[in-house]
Every structure is written in C-alpha cells, then in structure tokens.
Write a protein that holds these residues in place. Structure first.
Motif, PDB file in Angstrom:
ATOM      1  N   LEU A  11       3.434   1.833  -5.158  1.00 20.76           N
ATOM      2  CA  LEU A  11       2.511   2.951  -5.302  1.00 20.76           C
ATOM      3  C   LEU A  11       1.252   2.475  -5.998  1.00 20.76           C
ATOM      4  O   LEU A  11       1.323   1.832  -7.056  1.00 20.76           O
ATOM      5  CB  LEU A  11       3.165   4.078  -6.096  1.00 20.76           C
ATOM      6  N   THR A  90      -1.305   4.365   3.698  1.00 18.69           N
ATOM      7  CA  THR A  90       0.084   4.651   3.361  1.00 18.69           C
ATOM      8  C   THR A  90       0.969   4.515   4.595  1.00 18.69           C
ATOM      9  O   THR A  90       0.723   5.148   5.623  1.00 18.69           O
ATOM     10  CB  THR A  90       0.211   6.062   2.778  1.00 18.69           C
ATOM     11  N   GLN A 118       7.489  -0.303   1.668  1.00 20.22           N
ATOM     12  CA  GLN A 118       6.692   0.915   1.585  1.00 20.22           C
ATOM     13  C   GLN A 118       5.436   0.685   0.759  1.00 20.22           C
ATOM     14  O   GLN A 118       5.497   0.169  -0.357  1.00 20.22           O
ATOM     15  CB  GLN A 118       7.510   2.048   0.969  1.00 20.22           C
ATOM     16  N   THR A 120       2.349   3.080  -0.663  1.00 16.87           N
ATOM     17  CA  THR A 120       1.867   4.440  -0.837  1.00 16.87           C
ATOM     18  C   THR A 120       0.588   4.408  -1.660  1.00 16.87           C
ATOM     19  O   THR A 120       0.571   3.861  -2.764  1.00 16.87           O
ATOM     20  CB  THR A 120       2.911   5.314  -1.539  1.00 16.87           C
ATOM     21  N   SER A 122      -2.249   6.754  -3.377  1.00 20.56           N
ATOM     22  CA  SER A 122      -2.560   8.105  -3.811  1.00 20.56           C
ATOM     23  C   SER A 122      -4.063   8.286  -3.961  1.00 20.56           C
ATOM     24  O   SER A 122      -4.793   7.342  -4.287  1.00 20.56           O
ATOM     25  CB  SER A 122      -1.858   8.423  -5.131  1.00 20.56           C
TER      26      SER A 122
END
Length: 123
Positions: A11, A90, A118, A120, A122
């Motif tokens: 993230l 993402t 993954q 991601t 934001s």
C-alpha cells in the motif's frame, strides 16, 4: 520448468514508489523475455512493461516515464521500479517469462507466470 515469485507489492500513497521483484528458479533468465502485467478487479489483464532476451524494453503508454523494467541475470531476477504511482495503478501485478515470444505485449505469448503481488495506491 521455470517458477516465478513476485514480491514488493503493498500500500502506497499517490505519488509514492514501489519496486517489484520477480525471482526465477528452475532455469536462468538470460535467454527469456520477461514481462510485467497487471489486472484490476473487473478488468482484463493488461501489459505494463517487458524486456526481451536481447534487452529491448517496452512500456505501456500509461506507465512511460514512471516505471522502469530491468533485470539482473546473475540474480535471476527481474524488477519493476514504479515511481509517481497513481490510484489507477492499483492492481495485482504479475511477472511472466517466455522463450518464443513474438509480441511481448500479449499475455498469451508467455508460458510462465508468477502468483502476483498486490499494489494498492491510495489517493
């Protein structure tokens, strides 16, 4: 057979950076074309970047100037440096390898695939 394992996802805030790694086992990558693809929920898997066994490099228009693909044959690893990340980046990112690739941007050209990592971003 070649096994590929991606790592480095996570993230990150928009504008941040990540470096993805794809470690290969079974065979060396020196004669393989390597590609990075990504897939967001509800969307088709799309091409991100590729490097041929002759070290020709290709990028999707959406990542040019922000992402860099490279490989270290001694470590049997390919990398994707991602800078200036955007929320639209993402996705699950997959690395792939192949030896008989005519079009490096086409996923079906690749024989070997990693499990994905993954990413991601934001806002």
């Amino acid at each position: 057979q070649v096994q590929l394992v991606e790592s480095g996802g996570g993230l990150v805030q928009a504008g941040g950076s990540l470096r993805l790694s794809c470690a290969a086992s079974g065979r060396t990558l020196s004669s393989y074309a390597m590609g990075w693809f990504r897939q967001a929920p509800g969307k088709e898997r799309e091409f991100v970047a590729a490097i041929s066994w002759r070290d020709s490099i290709y990028y999707a228009d959406s990542v040019k100037g922000r992402f860099t693909i490279s490989r270290d044959n001694a470590k049997n690893t390919v990398y994707l440096q991602m800078n200036g990340l955007k929320p639209e980046d993402t996705a699950v990112y997959y690395c792939a390898a192949g030896t008989t690739i005519v079009r490096v941007t086409t996923a079906s050209q690749y024989r070997y695939w990693g499990q994905g990592t993954q990413v991601t971003v934001s806002s």
